[in-house]
Scaffold this active site. Structure first.
Site, PDB file in Angstrom:
ATOM      1  N   ARG B  22       0.801  -0.975  -0.433  1.00 15.08           N
ATOM      2  CA  ARG B  22      -0.148   0.008  -0.596  1.00 15.08           C
ATOM      3  C   ARG B  22       0.840   0.839  -0.124  1.00 15.08           C
ATOM      4  O   ARG B  22       2.183   1.214   0.747  1.00 15.08           O
ATOM      5  CB  ARG B  22      -1.135   0.126   1.264  1.00 15.08           C
ATOM      6  CG  ARG B  22      -0.551  -0.332   2.635  1.00 15.08           C
ATOM      7  CD  ARG B  22      -1.156  -0.727   3.638  1.00 15.08           C
ATOM      8  NE  ARG B  22      -0.725  -0.026   5.196  1.00 15.08           N
ATOM      9  CZ  ARG B  22      -0.388   1.319   6.065  1.00 15.08           C
ATOM     10  NH1 ARG B  22      -1.380   2.137   5.611  1.00 15.08           N
ATOM     11  NH2 ARG B  22      -0.048   0.995   7.435  1.00 15.08           N
ATOM     12  N   THR B  23       0.643   2.590  -0.880  1.00 16.81           N
ATOM     13  CA  THR B  23       1.192   3.359  -0.202  1.00 16.81           C
ATOM     14  C   THR B  23       0.932   4.450   0.893  1.00 16.81           C
ATOM     15  O   THR B  23      -0.070   4.789   1.307  1.00 16.81           O
ATOM     16  CB  THR B  23       0.431   4.619  -1.335  1.00 16.81           C
ATOM     17  OG1 THR B  23      -0.209   4.223  -2.409  1.00 16.81           O
ATOM     18  CG2 THR B  23       1.595   5.797  -1.609  1.00 16.81           C
ATOM     19  N   LEU B  24       2.804   4.316   1.286  1.00 16.98           N
ATOM     20  CA  LEU B  24       2.646   4.993   2.804  1.00 16.98           C
ATOM     21  C   LEU B  24       3.369   6.392   1.806  1.00 16.98           C
ATOM     22  O   LEU B  24       2.628   7.444   3.308  1.00 16.98           O
ATOM     23  CB  LEU B  24       4.192   4.937   3.266  1.00 16.98           C
ATOM     24  CG  LEU B  24       3.644   2.662   2.925  1.00 16.98           C
ATOM     25  CD1 LEU B  24       5.079   1.987   3.716  1.00 16.98           C
ATOM     26  CD2 LEU B  24       2.745   2.507   4.345  1.00 16.98           C
TER      27      LEU B  24
END
Lengths: 273, 245
Positions: B22-24
Site C-alpha cells: 500500500r501507499t505509505l
C-alpha cells in the site's frame, strides 16, 4: 399454442427455430391485466387497469416508481415484475450514488433486456413472465420502452400490453401522430381513453385504474384517485362512445423511431428481430 | 496478560508485512494546480515539474489531461497514482462510449466517480496520493470541482491544490468575477502561478495553461513566466529579521 415435444426446456430449440418456453412466457404477459403507455416530447404517461380479486381485497400494484425520472408499468406475473422493479431501483440508485446523476433510461432498459436474455439461455432458469412498459427521461428527452420476456426491447410512441390491449392499441394507433406535441393534460386524457377501450363497456372510474406521469421538470408520480376521477368527469369520457372495440387483428404495435419492430401475429414467432 | 488481542484478517492492509502493498508516502510529486471558471468554460494551469523529494527531477511532466469529450483533469501529488487514475478513467470513458447512445458522462459525473474512488481507497488505508481538479463544460453548463486524497470534494468557481490553496486562492477571491474573458482569465492564472513560482520551492518556471469549452479542450505549449528578482527584499533577505543560521 399447443403442447409439443420441444417445449419442456427453455434451452431446447424447435425445428422451426423457436424457443417455446420463451413464447409461453410472453403468453403470460398477454393474460395479465392491461397496461398502456404514451409519450410526447417532454412527458410520458403510464396507465393500467387495476381489478381487485374480490370486493374485500385491495388491488395489485402494477405501476412502480423506479427513480425520480423513471417509472414502470407491468403486465403478467406481478411477482416477477416486483423483483425486476427492485433490480431497476437498485441500478438507478447505485448509478446516482456513483455519478450524482440520473441513470439514462436507455441504458437501464438495455441492462434489463440483458438480464431477461440470461433466463432464456440457462437450463436451470425460467424466463420472467412479465412485460414492462418503462417510461423515463434521458439526455435526448422522453422515452417509452417495452421490455419483453424474450430479452428484446423496443421503443414506442405509444403501446399497450396485457389482456384486451388490442382495443387500446387500435385507439392509440389512430391518435399517436399527435402525441409528440400534446400537452401533459391531453396526454393523460388519451391515456384514460385508451384504458377505457380495454374495459369493453364497463364504466371507467378511478377506483379501477391507475395513472402515473413523468416529464421534464416533473418527477415520476402516481396521480391520486381524486385527481384521476376529476379528469374522467371533466373529459366526460364515461359518456363518450368511440365505437365498439375493434376486432383483434394481426396488426403490429406502433413504433416511432426504432430499429426493431415487434409483430404479434398468430402464426409468426413473436420475437422476430 | 493478553486477552482478546485483536488480530488483523490475513488480507488486511495494516500490519508490517502489508506495507509493501500500500501507499505509505509519495515519491515523484507534482505541485499546485490552479483553475477558474471563465466566460466560455474552464481555464486550468499547472507547471511541468515532477519532484523527487527536494530534487526537481523531471521537468516535462504533463499534469493536465483531457477526459472524454467534456472534461479536463489536473493532478498534484504522486505522478504514478495520477497515471493510474488516468487508466481507470480511460476504461470508464471506453465503457461509456461502448453504449453508443446519445448519452455521455459529463464533468459532474466524472468528478463524483473520482470522489468515490478516492474515498474508497482512503478507507482501505491505501490512498491514491493526489489532489485532483476536474473541470469541464457540458450542454452549456460549466463545472469545476476538486477531490483530495482522503475524498474531500467540492465545487467552486475557482479551485487550487496544495500551495495553490494558500497563495493563489486569496488572489482569486479578490479578483475573480463572473464572465471573465479568456485574456483576463489567463492573466489572472499567470498572476497566481507567478506567486507560486516565487514562493513554492517545488514550482518550476515551465507551465502549461489548458482551456476547456463546449467545443473541446486545448492545451498550450509549455512556456515560462517573466520574473523579477531585483526586489530589495530579495537582495538583502535578512535585513528585517536576522536569522540564526
Amino acid at each position: 399454442m399447443f403442447r409439443n415435444q420441444y417445449d419442456t426446456d427453455v434451452t431446447t430449440w424447435s425445428p422451426a427455430g423457436r424457443l417455446f418456453q420463451v413464447e409461453y412466457a410472453m403468453e403470460a404477459v398477454k393474460q395479465g391485466s392491461a397496461a398502456i403507455g404514451l409519450r410526447s416530447k417532454t412527458h410520458i404517461v403510464l396507465g393500467c387497469v387495476n381489478k381487485a380479486n374480490s370486493e374485500l381485497s385491495s388491488h395489485q400494484k402494477k405501476i412502480f416508481k423506479v427513480d425520480d425520472h423513471i417509472g414502470v408499468a407491468i403486465a403478467g406475473l406481478t411477482a416477477d415484475g416486483r423483483v425486476l422493479s427492485r433490480y431497476m431501483r437498485n441500478e438507478c440508485i447505485n448509478y446516482s450514488f456513483t455519478y450524482e446523476s440520473p441513470l439514462p433510461v436507455g441504458r437501464l432498459v438495455v441492462q434489463l433486456a440483458d438480464k431477461a436474455q440470461v433466463c432464456t439461455q440457462r437450463s436451470w432458469k425460467r424466463p420472467y413472465g412479465v412485460g414492462l412498459l418503462v417510461a423515463g427521461l434521458d439526455e435526448s428527452g422522453a422515452h417509452l420502452y417495452y421490455n419483453c420476456p424474450s430479452g428484446n426491447y423496443f421503443e414506442y410512441q405509444a403501446f399497450a400490453i396485457g389482456s384486451r390491449s388490442q382495443a387500446a392499441k387500435t385507439y392509440l394507433e389512430r391518435r399517436f401522430e399527435n402525441f409528440a406535441d400534446s400537452s401533459r393534460d391531453d396526454l393523460v386524457k388519451d391515456a384514460l381513453m385508451a384504458i377505457r377501450e380495454t374495459l369493453q363497456g364497463e364504466t371507467l372510474k378511478s377506483s379501477i385504474c391507475t395513472v402515473a406521469v413523468v416529464g421534464v421538470g416533473e418527477s415520476f408520480h402516481i396521480l391520486d384517485q381524486e385527481t384521476v376521477q376529476q379528469m374522467i368527469n371533466a373529459f366526460d369520457i364515461v359518456g363518450e362512445q368511440e365505437g365498439p372495440a375493434a376486432e383483434p387483428d394481426a396488426a403490429a404495435g406502433q413504433e416511432a423511431a426504432v430499429d426493431q419492430g415487434g409483430s404479434t401475429g398468430e402464426g409468426a414467432a413473436p420475437m422476430d428481430i | 496478560m493478553n486477552f482478546m488481542a485483536s488480530k488483523q484478517p490475513e488480507n488486511s492492509l495494516l500490519g508490517p508485512e502489508a506495507d509493501s502493498q500500500r501507499t505509505l508516502y509519495p515519491y515523484v510529486t507534482g505541485t499546485s494546480v490552479v483553475a477558474l471558471k471563465y466566460k466560455d468554460g474552464i481555464l486550468m494551469a499547472a507547471d511541468m515539474g515532477g519532484s523527487y523529494g527536494s530534487t526537481l527531477r523531471y521537468k516535462s511532466v504533463e499534469r493536465m489531461k483531457p477526459i472524454g469529450k467534456h472534461s479536463l483533469l489536473g493532478a498534484s501529488g504522486e505522478i504514478s497514482d495520477f497515471q493510474e487514475i488516468l487508466h481507470y478513467l480511460d476504461e470508464l470513458i471506453l465503457y461509456d462510449n461502448m453504449w453508443d447512445d446519445g448519452n455521455s458522462l459529463g464533468p459532474k459525473e466524472v468528478h463524483n466517480y473520482l470522489t468515490r474512488v478516492m474515498y474508497n481507497r482512503r478507507n482501505k488505508f491505501n490512498p491514491l496520493w493526489n489532489s485532483l481538479v476536474l473541470g469541464g463544460v457540458k450542454n452549456g453548463q460549466k463545472y469545476l470541482g476538486t477531490v483530495s486524497m482522503i475524498g474531500v470534494n467540492f465545487e467552486d468557481n475557482h479551485v487550487a491544490t496544495g500551495f495553490g490553496n494558500h497563495l493563489a486562492r486569496p488572489i482569486l477571491r479578490q479578483e475573480w468575477h463572473e464572465n471573465l474573458s479568456f485574456e483576463d482569465g489567463v492573466r489572472l492564472l499567470e498572476k497566481c502561478m507567478r506567486v507560486l513560482l516565487y514562493r513554492d520551492r517545488s514550482a518550476i518556471n515551465k507551465l502549461q495553461i489548458a482551456k476547456i469549452t463546449e467545443e473541446g479542450m486545448t492545451i498550450s505549449q509549455p512556456y515560462s513566466l517573466k520574473t523579477y528578482w531585483e526586489f530589495s527584499a530579495f537582495a538583502n533577505p535578512a535585513q528585517g529579521a536576522v536569522g540564526s543560521w
